[in-house]
Scaffold this motif. Structure first.
Motif, PDB file in Angstrom:
ATOM      1  N   VAL A 178     -14.733 -12.579  -6.171  1.00  0.00           N
ATOM      2  CA  VAL A 178     -14.073 -11.764  -5.154  1.00  0.00           C
ATOM      3  C   VAL A 178     -12.995 -12.608  -4.486  1.00  0.00           C
ATOM      4  O   VAL A 178     -13.294 -13.618  -3.840  1.00  0.00           O
ATOM      5  CB  VAL A 178     -15.074 -11.265  -4.089  1.00  0.00           C
ATOM      6  N   ASN A 179     -11.745 -12.217  -4.648  1.00  0.00           N
ATOM      7  CA  ASN A 179     -10.623 -12.963  -4.088  1.00  0.00           C
ATOM      8  C   ASN A 179      -9.620 -12.009  -3.466  1.00  0.00           C
ATOM      9  O   ASN A 179      -9.693 -10.799  -3.678  1.00  0.00           O
ATOM     10  CB  ASN A 179      -9.940 -13.787  -5.185  1.00  0.00           C
ATOM     11  N   CYS A 180      -8.686 -12.551  -2.707  1.00  0.00           N
ATOM     12  CA  CYS A 180      -7.642 -11.701  -2.130  1.00  0.00           C
ATOM     13  C   CYS A 180      -6.274 -12.363  -2.265  1.00  0.00           C
ATOM     14  O   CYS A 180      -6.164 -13.579  -2.452  1.00  0.00           O
ATOM     15  CB  CYS A 180      -7.946 -11.330  -0.685  1.00  0.00           C
ATOM     16  N   ILE A 181      -5.262 -11.530  -2.166  1.00  0.00           N
ATOM     17  CA  ILE A 181      -3.873 -11.976  -2.223  1.00  0.00           C
ATOM     18  C   ILE A 181      -3.231 -11.706  -0.875  1.00  0.00           C
ATOM     19  O   ILE A 181      -3.458 -10.654  -0.266  1.00  0.00           O
ATOM     20  CB  ILE A 181      -3.099 -11.241  -3.327  1.00  0.00           C
ATOM     21  N   THR A 182      -2.428 -12.665  -0.395  1.00  0.00           N
ATOM     22  CA  THR A 182      -1.733 -12.485   0.884  1.00  0.00           C
ATOM     23  C   THR A 182      -0.225 -12.524   0.644  1.00  0.00           C
ATOM     24  O   THR A 182       0.413 -13.572   0.766  1.00  0.00           O
ATOM     25  CB  THR A 182      -2.136 -13.573   1.899  1.00  0.00           C
ATOM     26  N   PRO A 183       0.357 -11.369   0.310  1.00  0.00           N
ATOM     27  CA  PRO A 183       1.803 -11.335   0.079  1.00  0.00           C
ATOM     28  C   PRO A 183       2.578 -11.381   1.401  1.00  0.00           C
ATOM     29  O   PRO A 183       2.087 -10.944   2.447  1.00  0.00           O
ATOM     30  CB  PRO A 183       2.030  -9.989  -0.608  1.00  0.00           C
ATOM     31  N   ALA A 184       3.773 -11.905   1.316  1.00  0.00           N
ATOM     32  CA  ALA A 184       4.761 -11.653   2.358  1.00  0.00           C
ATOM     33  C   ALA A 184       5.378 -10.290   2.026  1.00  0.00           C
ATOM     34  O   ALA A 184       4.795  -9.511   1.266  1.00  0.00           O
ATOM     35  CB  ALA A 184       5.809 -12.770   2.370  1.00  0.00           C
ATOM     36  N   ALA A 185       6.530  -9.984   2.579  1.00  0.00           N
ATOM     37  CA  ALA A 185       7.143  -8.678   2.319  1.00  0.00           C
ATOM     38  C   ALA A 185       7.524  -8.554   0.847  1.00  0.00           C
ATOM     39  O   ALA A 185       8.198  -9.424   0.293  1.00  0.00           O
ATOM     40  CB  ALA A 185       8.378  -8.502   3.196  1.00  0.00           C
ATOM     41  N   ILE A 186       7.080  -7.467   0.222  1.00  0.00           N
ATOM     42  CA  ILE A 186       7.348  -7.189  -1.184  1.00  0.00           C
ATOM     43  C   ILE A 186       8.182  -5.917  -1.266  1.00  0.00           C
ATOM     44  O   ILE A 186       7.957  -4.965  -0.516  1.00  0.00           O
ATOM     45  CB  ILE A 186       6.043  -7.013  -1.985  1.00  0.00           C
ATOM     46  N   GLU A 187       9.130  -5.894  -2.193  1.00  0.00           N
ATOM     47  CA  GLU A 187      10.020  -4.747  -2.340  1.00  0.00           C
ATOM     48  C   GLU A 187       9.272  -3.582  -2.959  1.00  0.00           C
ATOM     49  O   GLU A 187       9.203  -3.436  -4.174  1.00  0.00           O
ATOM     50  CB  GLU A 187      11.212  -5.129  -3.216  1.00  0.00           C
ATOM     51  N   THR A 188       8.664  -2.751  -2.112  1.00  0.00           N
ATOM     52  CA  THR A 188       7.960  -1.556  -2.555  1.00  0.00           C
ATOM     53  C   THR A 188       8.300  -0.422  -1.587  1.00  0.00           C
ATOM     54  O   THR A 188       8.956  -0.625  -0.565  1.00  0.00           O
ATOM     55  CB  THR A 188       6.428  -1.742  -2.556  1.00  0.00           C
ATOM     56  N   GLU A 189       7.788   0.763  -1.904  1.00  0.00           N
ATOM     57  CA  GLU A 189       8.028   1.925  -1.045  1.00  0.00           C
ATOM     58  C   GLU A 189       7.441   1.743   0.345  1.00  0.00           C
ATOM     59  O   GLU A 189       7.865   2.382   1.303  1.00  0.00           O
ATOM     60  CB  GLU A 189       7.441   3.179  -1.700  1.00  0.00           C
ATOM     61  N   MET A 190       6.450   0.846   0.475  1.00  0.00           N
ATOM     62  CA  MET A 190       5.831   0.612   1.780  1.00  0.00           C
ATOM     63  C   MET A 190       6.848   0.062   2.775  1.00  0.00           C
ATOM     64  O   MET A 190       6.735   0.292   3.985  1.00  0.00           O
ATOM     65  CB  MET A 190       4.651  -0.340   1.643  1.00  0.00           C
ATOM     66  N   LEU A 191       7.855  -0.650   2.284  1.00  0.00           N
ATOM     67  CA  LEU A 191       8.872  -1.202   3.185  1.00  0.00           C
ATOM     68  C   LEU A 191       9.714  -0.111   3.832  1.00  0.00           C
ATOM     69  O   LEU A 191      10.374  -0.342   4.837  1.00  0.00           O
ATOM     70  CB  LEU A 191       9.776  -2.186   2.432  1.00  0.00           C
ATOM     71  N   GLU A 192       9.684   1.082   3.233  1.00  0.00           N
ATOM     72  CA  GLU A 192      10.423   2.197   3.822  1.00  0.00           C
ATOM     73  C   GLU A 192       9.834   2.610   5.167  1.00  0.00           C
ATOM     74  O   GLU A 192      10.487   3.294   5.956  1.00  0.00           O
ATOM     75  CB  GLU A 192      10.432   3.391   2.869  1.00  0.00           C
ATOM     76  N   GLN A 193       8.586   2.178   5.425  1.00  0.00           N
ATOM     77  CA  GLN A 193       7.958   2.480   6.715  1.00  0.00           C
ATOM     78  C   GLN A 193       8.507   1.591   7.830  1.00  0.00           C
ATOM     79  O   GLN A 193       8.292   1.859   9.009  1.00  0.00           O
ATOM     80  CB  GLN A 193       6.442   2.268   6.620  1.00  0.00           C
ATOM     81  N   LEU A 194       9.242   0.527   7.461  1.00  0.00           N
ATOM     82  CA  LEU A 194       9.718  -0.444   8.445  1.00  0.00           C
ATOM     83  C   LEU A 194      11.109  -0.091   8.947  1.00  0.00           C
ATOM     84  O   LEU A 194      11.930   0.457   8.209  1.00  0.00           O
ATOM     85  CB  LEU A 194       9.755  -1.849   7.830  1.00  0.00           C
ATOM     86  N   THR A 195      11.381  -0.442  10.188  1.00  0.00           N
ATOM     87  CA  THR A 195      12.730  -0.299  10.712  1.00  0.00           C
ATOM     88  C   THR A 195      13.620  -1.370  10.093  1.00  0.00           C
ATOM     89  O   THR A 195      13.131  -2.422   9.652  1.00  0.00           O
ATOM     90  CB  THR A 195      12.748  -0.467  12.240  1.00  0.00           C
ATOM     91  N   PRO A 196      14.943  -1.153  10.025  1.00  0.00           N
ATOM     92  CA  PRO A 196      15.843  -2.187   9.483  1.00  0.00           C
ATOM     93  C   PRO A 196      15.701  -3.516  10.223  1.00  0.00           C
ATOM     94  O   PRO A 196      15.786  -4.583   9.612  1.00  0.00           O
ATOM     95  CB  PRO A 196      17.228  -1.581   9.685  1.00  0.00           C
TER      96      PRO A 196
END
Length: 246
Positions: A178-196
């Motif tokens: 059991v492991n996890c990944i800790t990404p920084a900001a990744i270019e995905t549709e989720m970034l569309e939720q963020l303000t510029p």
């Protein structure tokens, strides 16, 4: 797929988009049979149709009964569960802590942390039957550092890290990793939720000076989901472009 690696059944939550879909594609390319979970049935089925041998399922991962029922259905239809990758999540509201909405806090914690608990528990119960499993949880660099104006997201991802460490160490004497990944900001549709402005902020925190790519995270997730990942468990793997300091 390596000569030693056996084809497994894999569940990918949030598998219809974001980081989930490229991870599902990578797992399928390695010979695994993938179940894509999404809250939207049409989206899940459409995504699965783009991956050979994959199947889409509508699952509300915040509902423990739905999670356990869907896990049982996957096992019945596809075979014993060997891999779980939890990618479903949401940034939630961006607001100053003093004004942070309670309903936003509850929503983010339910999806980003409670759902990971439900999915991991359902998966572990199945994996203990066969004595083998690989679980990869998607956390975030925010869970280590804490992003300002994103208290629920940061706290939920810190919880995912701790959950991963606890379960990984508890199961260390088994063949379940059991492991996890800790990404920084990744270019995905989720970034569309963020303000510029917030997008610019997160990029400025990454030493390599760019957003991560989904395929970079997918490659790491695929290795963590493989038999080759045999000595790492309860561990945190960064995909942060140099941002992580521990």
């Amino acid at each position: 797929m390596s000569q030693q690696e056996i084809s497994r059944v894999a569940i990918v939550t949030g598998g219809a988009g974001g980081l989930g879909f490229p991870i599902a594609e990578r797992l399928a390319a390695r010979g695994h049979t993938v179940a894509l979970w999404d809250i939207d049935a049409d989206r899940a089925e459409a995504a699965a149709a783009r991956i050979p041998g994959a199947k889409g399922y509508r699952v509300d991962v915040t509902d423990p009964d739905a999670v356990h029922a869907a896990t049982a259905r996957v096992v019945e239809e596809l075979g014993p569960l060997g891999i779980l990758v939890t990618c479903a999540g949401h940034n939630g509201p961006l607001a100053a802590f003093a004004d942070y909405p309670e309903d936003g806090w509850r929503f983010v914690m339910s999806l980003n942390l409670d759902a990971v608990f439900h999915c991991c528990q359902a998966a572990v119960r199945e994996m203990l039957k066969t004595g083998y499993g690989r679980i990869v949880n998607m956390a975030s660099i925010a869970g280590k550092e804490g992003n300002p104006n994103a208290v629920a997201y940061s706290a939920s991802k810190a919880g995912v890290i701790a959950l991963t460490k606890s379960v990984g160490r508890e199961l260390a004497t088994t063949q379940i990793r059991v492991n996890c990944i800790t990404p920084a900001a990744i270019e995905t549709e989720m970034l569309e939720q963020l303000t510029p402005e917030f997008r610019s902020y997160v990029i400025s925190k990454i030493p390599v000076g760019r957003l991560g790519r989904a395929e970079e995270v997918a490659a790491l997730a695929a290795w963590l989901a493989s038999e080759e990942c045999s000595f790492s468990t309860g561990a945190v793997f960064d995909a942060s472009g140099g941002r992580a300091t521990y």
